[in-house]
Design a protein around this motif. Structure first.
Motif, PDB file in Angstrom:
ATOM      1  N   TYR A  38       2.007  -3.921  -0.824  1.00 29.29           N
ATOM      2  CA  TYR A  38       2.178  -2.536  -0.402  1.00 29.29           C
ATOM      3  C   TYR A  38       1.569  -2.253   0.974  1.00 29.29           C
ATOM      4  CZ  TYR A  38       2.943  -2.011  -5.414  1.00 29.29           C
ATOM      5  OH  TYR A  38       3.400  -2.149  -6.687  1.00 29.29           O
ATOM      6  N   ILE A  39       1.986  -1.123   1.535  1.00 25.30           N
ATOM      7  CA  ILE A  39       1.304  -0.589   2.719  1.00 25.30           C
ATOM      8  C   ILE A  39       0.222   0.346   2.187  1.00 25.30           C
ATOM      9  CG2 ILE A  39       1.547   0.800   4.819  1.00 25.30           C
ATOM     10  CD1 ILE A  39       4.548   0.138   4.784  1.00 25.30           C
ATOM     11  N   TYR A  40      -1.031  -0.009   2.397  1.00 26.74           N
ATOM     12  CA  TYR A  40      -2.117   0.788   1.822  1.00 26.74           C
ATOM     13  C   TYR A  40      -2.563   1.905   2.747  1.00 26.74           C
ATOM     14  CZ  TYR A  40      -2.341  -2.957  -1.538  1.00 26.74           C
ATOM     15  OH  TYR A  40      -2.010  -3.866  -2.503  1.00 26.74           O
ATOM     16  N   TYR A  41      -2.916   3.031   2.139  1.00 27.32           N
ATOM     17  CA  TYR A  41      -3.478   4.123   2.924  1.00 27.32           C
ATOM     18  C   TYR A  41      -4.585   4.799   2.139  1.00 27.32           C
ATOM     19  CZ  TYR A  41      -0.684   7.323   0.051  1.00 27.32           C
ATOM     20  OH  TYR A  41      -0.141   8.009  -0.993  1.00 27.32           O
ATOM     21  N   ALA A  42      -5.471   5.458   2.866  1.00 30.19           N
ATOM     22  CA  ALA A  42      -6.542   6.226   2.241  1.00 30.19           C
ATOM     23  C   ALA A  42      -6.639   7.554   2.967  1.00 30.19           C
ATOM     24  CB  ALA A  42      -7.857   5.469   2.362  1.00 30.19           C
ATOM     25  N   SER A  43      -6.904   8.616   2.226  1.00 27.93           N
ATOM     26  CA  SER A  43      -6.968   9.939   2.859  1.00 27.93           C
ATOM     27  C   SER A  43      -8.363  10.505   2.813  1.00 27.93           C
ATOM     28  CB  SER A  43      -6.081  10.931   2.113  1.00 27.93           C
ATOM     29  OG  SER A  43      -4.832  10.376   1.924  1.00 27.93           O
ATOM     30  N   GLY A  44      -8.693  11.253   3.833  1.00 27.55           N
ATOM     31  CA  GLY A  44      -9.991  11.913   3.849  1.00 27.55           C
ATOM     32  C   GLY A  44     -10.130  12.743   5.097  1.00 27.55           C
ATOM     33  N   GLU A  45     -11.302  13.316   5.282  1.00 28.13           N
ATOM     34  CA  GLU A  45     -11.469  14.243   6.389  1.00 28.13           C
ATOM     35  C   GLU A  45     -11.552  13.558   7.750  1.00 28.13           C
ATOM     36  OE1 GLU A  45     -14.454  17.334   5.075  1.00 28.13           O
ATOM     37  OE2 GLU A  45     -12.784  17.150   3.666  1.00 28.13           O
ATOM     38  N   GLY A  47      -9.058  -8.137   2.614  1.00 28.64           N
ATOM     39  CA  GLY A  47      -8.701  -8.299   4.022  1.00 28.64           C
ATOM     40  C   GLY A  47      -7.458  -7.523   4.410  1.00 28.64           C
ATOM     41  N   TYR A  48      -6.970  -6.695   3.524  1.00 28.33           N
ATOM     42  CA  TYR A  48      -5.768  -5.929   3.841  1.00 28.33           C
ATOM     43  C   TYR A  48      -6.099  -4.731   4.727  1.00 28.33           C
ATOM     44  CZ  TYR A  48      -3.611  -8.562  -0.008  1.00 28.33           C
ATOM     45  OH  TYR A  48      -3.152  -9.537  -0.830  1.00 28.33           O
ATOM     46  N   GLU A  49      -5.147  -4.413   5.578  1.00 32.62           N
ATOM     47  CA  GLU A  49      -5.293  -3.279   6.495  1.00 32.62           C
ATOM     48  C   GLU A  49      -5.040  -1.980   5.722  1.00 32.62           C
ATOM     49  OE1 GLU A  49      -2.817  -4.137   9.819  1.00 32.62           O
ATOM     50  OE2 GLU A  49      -3.170  -2.221  10.834  1.00 32.62           O
ATOM     51  N   ILE A  50      -5.826  -0.953   6.039  1.00 34.13           N
ATOM     52  CA  ILE A  50      -5.618   0.350   5.400  1.00 34.13           C
ATOM     53  C   ILE A  50      -5.363   1.396   6.483  1.00 34.13           C
ATOM     54  CG2 ILE A  50      -6.621   2.123   3.897  1.00 34.13           C
ATOM     55  CD1 ILE A  50      -8.529  -0.071   2.838  1.00 34.13           C
ATOM     56  N   LEU A  51      -4.347   2.214   6.275  1.00 33.61           N
ATOM     57  CA  LEU A  51      -4.084   3.311   7.215  1.00 33.61           C
ATOM     58  C   LEU A  51      -4.914   4.514   6.787  1.00 33.61           C
ATOM     59  CD1 LEU A  51      -0.199   2.965   7.483  1.00 33.61           C
ATOM     60  CD2 LEU A  51      -1.941   2.085   9.069  1.00 33.61           C
ATOM     61  N   ILE A  99       3.924  10.674   4.237  1.00 31.08           N
ATOM     62  CA  ILE A  99       4.004   9.346   3.609  1.00 31.08           C
ATOM     63  C   ILE A  99       4.825   9.406   2.317  1.00 31.08           C
ATOM     64  CG2 ILE A  99       2.579   7.639   2.393  1.00 31.08           C
ATOM     65  CD1 ILE A  99       2.244   7.313   5.320  1.00 31.08           C
ATOM     66  N   ASN A 100       4.613  10.494   1.574  1.00 34.66           N
ATOM     67  CA  ASN A 100       5.342  10.651   0.328  1.00 34.66           C
ATOM     68  C   ASN A 100       6.841  10.735   0.511  1.00 34.66           C
ATOM     69  OD1 ASN A 100       4.392  10.822  -2.365  1.00 34.66           O
ATOM     70  ND2 ASN A 100       2.845  12.220  -1.539  1.00 34.66           N
ATOM     71  N   ILE A 101       7.243  11.449   1.571  1.00 34.41           N
ATOM     72  CA  ILE A 101       8.672  11.601   1.842  1.00 34.41           C
ATOM     73  C   ILE A 101       9.236  10.273   2.352  1.00 34.41           C
ATOM     74  CG2 ILE A 101      10.245  12.604   3.528  1.00 34.41           C
ATOM     75  CD1 ILE A 101       9.914  14.655   1.593  1.00 34.41           C
ATOM     76  N   LEU A 102       8.439   9.567   3.134  1.00 40.04           N
ATOM     77  CA  LEU A 102       8.916   8.280   3.649  1.00 40.04           C
ATOM     78  C   LEU A 102       9.145   7.295   2.497  1.00 40.04           C
ATOM     79  CD1 LEU A 102       6.731   7.516   6.810  1.00 40.04           C
ATOM     80  CD2 LEU A 102       9.169   7.989   6.759  1.00 40.04           C
ATOM     81  N   MET A 103       8.273   7.339   1.516  1.00 40.75           N
ATOM     82  CA  MET A 103       8.300   6.456   0.347  1.00 40.75           C
ATOM     83  C   MET A 103       8.081   4.982   0.690  1.00 40.75           C
ATOM     84  SD  MET A 103      10.861   8.069  -2.417  1.00 40.75           S
ATOM     85  CE  MET A 103      12.328   7.966  -1.428  1.00 40.75           C
ATOM     86  N   GLU A 123       6.648  -0.418  -0.022  1.00 42.26           N
ATOM     87  CA  GLU A 123       6.212   0.885  -0.500  1.00 42.26           C
ATOM     88  C   GLU A 123       4.821   1.232   0.017  1.00 42.26           C
ATOM     89  OE1 GLU A 123       6.144   2.073  -4.706  1.00 42.26           O
ATOM     90  OE2 GLU A 123       7.765   0.587  -4.892  1.00 42.26           O
ATOM     91  N   PHE A 124       4.583   2.522   0.167  1.00 42.98           N
ATOM     92  CA  PHE A 124       3.233   2.979   0.504  1.00 42.98           C
ATOM     93  C   PHE A 124       2.436   3.104  -0.781  1.00 42.98           C
ATOM     94  CE2 PHE A 124       5.732   4.490   4.089  1.00 42.98           C
ATOM     95  CZ  PHE A 124       4.903   4.191   5.153  1.00 42.98           C
ATOM     96  N   ARG A 125       1.175   2.793  -0.709  1.00 41.99           N
ATOM     97  CA  ARG A 125       0.312   2.914  -1.874  1.00 41.99           C
ATOM     98  C   ARG A 125      -1.062   3.447  -1.477  1.00 41.99           C
ATOM     99  NH1 ARG A 125       1.600   0.740  -7.039  1.00 41.99           N
ATOM    100  NH2 ARG A 125       3.588   1.743  -6.763  1.00 41.99           N
ATOM    101  N   SER A 126      -1.497   4.495  -2.160  1.00 47.21           N
ATOM    102  CA  SER A 126      -2.833   5.021  -1.887  1.00 47.21           C
ATOM    103  C   SER A 126      -3.880   4.080  -2.492  1.00 47.21           C
ATOM    104  CB  SER A 126      -2.964   6.402  -2.518  1.00 47.21           C
ATOM    105  OG  SER A 126      -4.319   6.716  -2.691  1.00 47.21           O
ATOM    106  N   VAL A 127      -4.980   3.880  -1.800  1.00 46.58           N
ATOM    107  CA  VAL A 127      -6.035   3.026  -2.364  1.00 46.58           C
ATOM    108  C   VAL A 127      -6.599   3.631  -3.646  1.00 46.58           C
ATOM    109  CG1 VAL A 127      -6.750   1.971  -0.179  1.00 46.58           C
ATOM    110  CG2 VAL A 127      -7.859   4.073  -0.956  1.00 46.58           C
TER     111      VAL A 127
END
Ligand code: ADP
Length: 624
Positions: A432-439, A457-461, A472-476, A482-486
């Motif tokens: 997956y393409i990993y992402y994390a959200s925060g302030e 060692g994976y990259e996180i957006l 990100i949700n609309i892009l899917m 696929e995008f995946r939240s950590v």
């Protein structure tokens, strides 16, 4: 006769203008000529669309007249003129549409560089004038009027004489002193060069009587002065010129003259198309966000000309919302002059032009991204948010157009990266393409949820903008990844199972007890696969993430939407044995621990505690 008073904010502005230390005072001439040209545009348009009016082509011009003896400089035009009411309405108040927010800026900061930021049109004359007189006769009116002001203490209006329709702006030029040379504005050579510099592309002739000398007729050595009316500007609109003839300064001056912005544009695009539909356009990508950009007041659109005649200041149909930051001018021979705003929307030619422009802007942005990353990042910092809204808008209809223009901060690269760059670096086994959200990036970097993915060692957006997760949700997915939240329940990473069946049974009893205590607050309590060093975190199941819950809850239509949360416990952490111990020996303690861990998880997530006082009391209990 008592003077009429300026509206409060205009008075303030005038004050600033007169005492201005702004070094670029010469731009006043550009502002007056631009107003004159607008006024001629209006009468020209009327003459073309109203059968009862007709003018000779030679009757449209601007004339500037310096008079050294009387220290006056006059800018006259044969434009549409102003009635008495218009003189009051237009010159007694700040006409500019952004005047409200503008006023706020002025109040905030005494030294605010308004001129540099906004350009203030007519009022800029007061930078070089002791007194300004406007004599005007409006189209369709029998009388002319004179408006006179020497500054903030007010103005007078009285009846006056003027033969024909049009306007004269008469500036009483200030005396030069050590700091400032005002005499230059009475000098014909200087004026000529100012016109060349700022107003060369004005469509109407800008005339001046120039005095030269010549040999007297029949004489060999005696000279005489003679006066000749000359046209100072080349008059070819900039968009009709050949790109090779134009310098970057020409494009910049046009940007300034049109008030497209008061920054230096990052890029200009000059388009000349001939074919099924022919048009010329000059488009700009600004660097800075206009002060009202992310508000309702902001109006998108391009200036639209039909074969050299201005038909609309802001034609919104030429730009999609996601490119609403683009400024510029479009001129096409294929558009009818008489077209109404309503009709224009359905005009086939206009649609073709709009599509063409959209593609052009996209390809220019892509090439900037590729070849001029530094500037692209400046652009993205200002307008990236708008692109992300664009992806999300209309149920993702334009996501294909926009996805390659997006940038996100990368955990491993420590800078903004494209999705394409991310994919190129993905190891083969990464699903997956990993992402994390925060302030902020700093806060995200410390999030316990990122531990397993980062450890691999994976990259996180890092997503820090409130629109990011929706985008990100609309892009899917991107390039079939696929995008995946950590924080999601399935990370697609095998954590390696080391537990015996017996241990698992103990886990289950503990987690069932804790879940019972927490009730509806969490969907479940589980052993974490993603935690390495931290004892606890929240993750979520389903489409609504915790970050989205936060955004949705700040909206006025808050519907109490909640993410479905899972409390994850790190079974390799010391705290875990304490929990097991409490399960066996002291249920009251286990209740305390459960509540504390849950509240800690909320804090880490940046979610509000339901009862901070109780939380604090419970920590004190531990200390006893
Ligand atoms: P802006 O041009 O940005 O609207 P200005 O303060 O320069 O702001 O001018 C205010 C208004 O006064 C203009 O919108 C226009 O209606 C009117 N005006 C200014 N100069 C002229 C002119 N030479 N002829 C006719 N109207 C003018």
């Amino acid at each position: 006769m008592a003077k009429k008073q300026f509206k409060a904010e205009s008075k303030r502005l005038l004050d600033l203008m007169i005492n201005s230390i702004y070094t670029n005072k010469e731009i006043f001439l550009r502002e007056l000529i631009s107003n004159a040209s607008d006024a001629i545009d209006k009468i020209y348009y009327r003459a073309l669309t109203d059968e009862n009016l007709s003018f000779d082509k030679d009757s449209y011009f601007i004339k500037i007249t310096p008079d050294r003896e009387n220290r006056t400089l006059t800018v006259s035009d044969t434009g549409i003129g102003m009635t008495k009411e218009e003189l009051e309405g237009n010159l007694g108040v700040i006409a500019r549409s952004g005047s409200l927010s503008f006023k706020k800026e002025i109040e905030k900061d005494e030294d605010y560089d308004i001129i540099g930021q906004f350009g203030v049109g007519f009022y800029s004359a007061f930078m070089v004038a002791d007194e300004v007189t406007v004599i005007s006769k409006a189209l369709g009116s029998e009388e002319a009027y004179k408006w006179v002001s020497s500054g903030p203490d007010g103005y007078n209006i009285e009846a006056a004489e003027r033969d024909s329709v049009g306007t004269d702006i008469i500036i009483k030029v200030k005396k030069s002193d050590e700091d400032e040379n005002f005499d230059q504005y009475l000098d014909q050579y200087r004026l000529r060069s100012l016109v060349k510099k700022y107003s060369d592309f004005i469509r109407y002739p800008i005339k001046m009587d120039t005095v030269s000398s010549r040999l007297k007729e029949g004489s060999e050595d005696e000279y005489e002065d003679y006066t000749e009316e000359t046209t100072l500007n080349s008059m070819v609109p900039i968009w009709r010129k050949n790109k090779n003839e134009l310098t970057p300064e020409d494009y910049e001056n046009f940007y300034m003259e049109k008030h497209f912005g008061f920054d230096q544009p990052l890029k200009h695009v000059h388009i000349s198309v001939s074919g099924a539909v022919s048009y010329n356009a000059i488009l700009y990508i600004p660097e800075k966000i206009p002060f009202d950009y992310y508000t309702r007041e902001y109006e998108k659109g391009l200036e639209l000309y039909s074969n050299g005649v201005l038909i609309m200041n802001k034609c919104a149909d030429l730009l999609p919302d996601y490119f609403s930051f683009v400024k510029g001018t479009v001129d096409s021979e294929d558009l009818s002059l008489n077209i109404s705003r309503e009709m224009l929307q359905h005009d086939r030619q206009l649609k073709i032009i709009a599509k063409n422009i959209k593609n052009k802007i996209k390809s220019e942005l892509l090439s900037m991204l590729k070849d001029d990353r530094e500037n692209y990042e400046k652009f993205y910092t200002s307008f990236g948010r708008q692109l992300k809204f664009g992806v999300y808008d209309n149920y993702g209809m334009d996501k294909e157009t926009l996805q390659d223009l997006l940038l996100f901060y990368s955990s491993t690269q420590k800078k903004l990266v494209t999705l394409d760059e991310y994919i190129a670096r993905m190891p083969e086994e990464q699903k997956y393409i990993y992402y994390a959200s925060g302030e902020t990036n700093e806060r995200i970097a410390k999030m316990p949820q990122t531990e397993l993915v980062a450890d691999k060692g994976y990259e996180i957006l890092y997503l820090t903008d409130d629109v990011d997760e929706f985008t990100i949700n609309i892009l899917m997915n991107y390039q079939e990844k696929e995008f995946r939240s950590v924080s999601s329940d399935d990370l697609g990473i095998e954590a390696g199972e080391t537990k015996t069946a017996e241990e698992k049974a103990e886990d289950l009893e503990l987690f069932a007890y804790m879940k019972g205590k927490l009730g509806d607050k969490v969907k479940d309590v589980k052993a974490s696969k993603r935690l390495k060093t931290h004892p606890v975190c929240l993750s979520n199941e389903g489409a609504i993430t915790i970050e989205m819950e936060k955004v949705l809850n700040t909206m006025p239509m808050d519907q109490g939407i909640k993410a479905s949360k899972i409390l994850e416990i790190n079974t390799k952490h010391e705290v875990y044995s304490a929990l097991q111990d409490a399960l066996a020996n002291d249920r009251e303690k286990l209740d305390l621990f459960t509540s504390l861990l849950y509240n800690q998880a909320l804090l880490i997530e940046g979610l509000p505690l339901e009862d901070p006082v109780e939380f604090s009391n419970r920590i004190c209990e531990l200390m006893k």
